[in-house]
Design an enzyme around this catalytic site. Sequence first.
Site, PDB file in Angstrom:
ATOM      1  CG  ASN A   1      -3.355  -4.384  -4.907  1.00 39.31           C
ATOM      2  OD1 ASN A   1      -3.277  -5.394  -5.830  1.00 39.31           O
ATOM      3  ND2 ASN A   1      -4.347  -4.348  -4.137  1.00 39.31           N
TER       4      ASN A   1
ATOM      5  CB  THR B   1      -1.187   0.132   1.099  1.00 38.81           C
ATOM      6  OG1 THR B   1      -2.057   0.838   1.025  1.00 38.81           O
ATOM      7  CG2 THR B   1      -0.428   0.037   2.487  1.00 38.81           C
TER       8      THR B   1
ATOM      9  N   GLY C   1      -5.657  10.653  -8.754  1.00 38.21           N
ATOM     10  CA  GLY C   1      -4.551   9.991  -8.221  1.00 38.21           C
ATOM     11  C   GLY C   1      -4.276   8.561  -8.565  1.00 38.21           C
TER      12      GLY C   1
ATOM     13  CG  ASP D   1      -6.455  -1.443  -5.362  1.00 39.85           C
ATOM     14  OD1 ASP D   1      -6.776  -1.993  -4.342  1.00 39.85           O
ATOM     15  OD2 ASP D   1      -5.230  -0.558  -5.426  1.00 39.85           O
TER      16      ASP D   1
ATOM     17  CE1 TYR E   1     -10.859   1.469   5.227  1.00 42.69           C
ATOM     18  CE2 TYR E   1     -10.605   1.553   3.242  1.00 42.69           C
ATOM     19  CZ  TYR E   1     -10.023   1.454   4.156  1.00 42.69           C
ATOM     20  OH  TYR E   1      -8.601   1.423   4.406  1.00 42.69           O
TER      21      TYR E   1
ATOM     22  N   GLY F   1     -11.096  13.573  -8.765  1.00 44.76           N
ATOM     23  CA  GLY F   1      -9.677  13.033  -8.258  1.00 44.76           C
ATOM     24  C   GLY F   1      -9.073  12.548  -9.361  1.00 44.76           C
TER      25      GLY F   1
ATOM     26  CE  LYS G   1      -2.256   0.691  -3.216  1.00 42.69           C
ATOM     27  NZ  LYS G   1      -3.668   0.659  -3.497  1.00 42.69           N
TER      28      LYS G   1
HETATM   29  P1  NAP Z   1      -4.021   9.827  -4.022  1.00 41.79           P
HETATM   30  O1  NAP Z   1      -3.280   9.254  -5.003  1.00 41.79           O
HETATM   31  O2  NAP Z   1      -3.364  11.013  -3.007  1.00 41.79           O
HETATM   32  O3  NAP Z   1      -5.001  10.519  -5.024  1.00 41.79           O
HETATM   33  C1  NAP Z   1      -6.243  11.441  -4.614  1.00 41.79           C
HETATM   34  C2  NAP Z   1      -6.540  12.471  -5.357  1.00 41.79           C
HETATM   35  O4  NAP Z   1      -7.555  13.223  -4.876  1.00 41.79           O
HETATM   36  C3  NAP Z   1      -5.439  13.555  -5.744  1.00 41.79           C
HETATM   37  O5  NAP Z   1      -4.748  13.125  -6.935  1.00 41.79           O
HETATM   38  C4  NAP Z   1      -6.157  14.793  -5.892  1.00 41.79           C
HETATM   39  O6  NAP Z   1      -6.369  14.892  -7.385  1.00 41.79           O
HETATM   40  C5  NAP Z   1      -7.377  14.724  -5.341  1.00 41.79           C
HETATM   41  N1  NAP Z   1      -7.337  15.473  -4.038  1.00 41.79           N
HETATM   42  C6  NAP Z   1      -6.435  15.094  -2.982  1.00 41.79           C
HETATM   43  N2  NAP Z   1      -6.470  16.202  -2.055  1.00 41.79           N
HETATM   44  C7  NAP Z   1      -7.542  16.787  -2.258  1.00 41.79           C
HETATM   45  C8  NAP Z   1      -8.268  17.797  -1.754  1.00 41.79           C
HETATM   46  N3  NAP Z   1      -7.899  18.447  -0.257  1.00 41.79           N
HETATM   47  N4  NAP Z   1      -9.346  18.400  -2.417  1.00 41.79           N
HETATM   48  C9  NAP Z   1      -9.502  17.994  -3.513  1.00 41.79           C
HETATM   49  N5  NAP Z   1      -9.080  17.023  -4.152  1.00 41.79           N
HETATM   50  C10 NAP Z   1      -7.990  16.263  -3.566  1.00 41.79           C
HETATM   51  O7  NAP Z   1      -4.815   8.627  -3.300  1.00 41.79           O
HETATM   52  P2  NAP Z   1      -5.597   7.247  -3.639  1.00 41.79           P
HETATM   53  O8  NAP Z   1      -4.544   6.250  -3.540  1.00 41.79           O
HETATM   54  O9  NAP Z   1      -6.155   7.565  -5.095  1.00 41.79           O
HETATM   55  O10 NAP Z   1      -6.627   7.316  -2.814  1.00 41.79           O
HETATM   56  C11 NAP Z   1      -7.849   8.223  -2.811  1.00 41.79           C
HETATM   57  C12 NAP Z   1      -9.010   7.730  -2.020  1.00 41.79           C
HETATM   58  O11 NAP Z   1      -9.454   6.619  -2.364  1.00 41.79           O
HETATM   59  C13 NAP Z   1      -8.360   7.686  -0.475  1.00 41.79           C
HETATM   60  O12 NAP Z   1      -9.472   8.134   0.520  1.00 41.79           O
HETATM   61  C14 NAP Z   1      -8.161   6.107  -0.168  1.00 41.79           C
HETATM   62  O13 NAP Z   1      -8.681   5.862   1.064  1.00 41.79           O
HETATM   63  C15 NAP Z   1      -9.463   5.583  -1.187  1.00 41.79           C
HETATM   64  N6  NAP Z   1      -8.988   4.266  -1.584  1.00 41.79           N
HETATM   65  C16 NAP Z   1      -9.991   3.192  -1.237  1.00 41.79           C
HETATM   66  C17 NAP Z   1      -9.895   2.023  -1.662  1.00 41.79           C
HETATM   67  C18 NAP Z   1     -10.813   0.837  -1.250  1.00 41.79           C
HETATM   68  O14 NAP Z   1     -10.417  -0.304  -1.179  1.00 41.79           O
HETATM   69  N7  NAP Z   1     -12.012   1.132  -0.948  1.00 41.79           N
HETATM   70  C19 NAP Z   1      -8.637   1.717  -2.485  1.00 41.79           C
HETATM   71  C20 NAP Z   1      -7.877   2.769  -2.724  1.00 41.79           C
HETATM   72  C21 NAP Z   1      -8.110   4.000  -2.482  1.00 41.79           C
HETATM   73  P3  NAP Z   1      -6.162  16.275  -7.997  1.00 41.79           P
HETATM   74  O15 NAP Z   1      -4.908  16.875  -7.521  1.00 41.79           O
HETATM   75  O16 NAP Z   1      -6.446  16.054  -9.624  1.00 41.79           O
HETATM   76  O17 NAP Z   1      -7.398  17.420  -7.718  1.00 41.79           O
END
Ligand code: NAP
Length: 289
Positions: free
Chosen positions: A103, A78, A144, A118, A234, A142, A82
């Site tokens: 992952n 994680t 990311g 994922d 979640y 988003g 990753k």
């Molecule tokens: P990440 O790589 O940090 O990406 C998150 C994206 O959200 C960023 O690229 C950004 O996009 C946007 N963002 C970040 N902070 C922000 C803010 N303050 N306001 C608005 N946009 C914001 O994280 P990730 O790994 O993709 O994970 C994202 C979410 O998905 C987390 O909450 C994580 O817990 C969840 N998740 C859940 C699972 C599951 O199994 N349920 C699996 C993976 C991830 P921009 O810069 O383009 O705005």
Amino acid sequence: MTMILSFNEFKKSEYSRNPHFLVIGNPIGHSLSPLMHQAALDFHDINAQYHAVDLAQADITDFIGWLNRDEFLGCNITIPYKNQFIKVVDHIDSYSSEAGVINTIAKSDHKLIGHNTDIHGFTSPLLQYIDQIEGGRVIVFGTGGAAKAVKIGLEDLGVEEIIFVSRTPEKSNLNSDHIWVETVSYDQWQSYADETSMFVNTTPLGMSPNIGRSPISEFDGKLLGKKICYDLIYNPIQTKFLKQADEFGAITINGLDMLIMQGNRSFEIWTGKTFPLDRIKKLLINTLK
Ligand code: NAP
């Protein structure tokens, strides 16, 4: 019992001398993977333990050597690792090659195989809504790591158009050879909402402890009405985004099933068996409460 240890502590512990699966990350204290996987190992009477290891960057080379040990059976990877382990394994599955991210590491004939579970986790709860999604448009907040997995999953489900919403759309590198992909700003997505079948939140907005946040303003909540709204978060189980969606009669999906189904797929790859799904869902809901 599951433990959270640094890699050095783990190596010195008795756990390292017994058959084990790991989840590695930094930080790792929040991970629910040990709970799910240990419950499944115990359920199937498999002689192995699942531990969370807080891996420092400085210990990565040492950890890579560990993967060849007979007691090491596999691991989940994680944040923030990753992207890094894809170069370490001998083979990768097709999802990993598309996403550029793994992952899960499994072992087969002393070779290390990288998987991305994922994508399977994301699409599993959507199969029942395939008629509403196939051939349509989806708006994703988003851009990311999770958004990348979501893009591949949506392509797989036959979605024709994805509109990503970003704070900096000009920096987005999300595109596709197969379907229409565009990245717009938080002032622009509203004009695409009418023709959209589903909204997905992949931002951390609304995640505990900042539960009062949402990618959607109060004013725009009505645009979610009667659509499918999927939040990858979640914790909490019902985010502010899902509450807004619920208020306007949307179908809501939280991130718990994605979490469970990606874990289930890893477990299946390692052991050939599946999670006792109801039992694990209850366990996680009780823990999150
Ligand atoms: P990440 O790589 O940090 O990406 C998150 C994206 O959200 C960023 O690229 C950004 O996009 C946007 N963002 C970040 N902070 C922000 C803010 N303050 N306001 C608005 N946009 C914001 O994280 P990730 O790994 O993709 O994970 C994202 C979410 O998905 C987390 O909450 C994580 O817990 C969840 N998740 C859940 C699972 C599951 O199994 N349920 C699996 C993976 C991830 P921009 O810069 O383009 O705005």
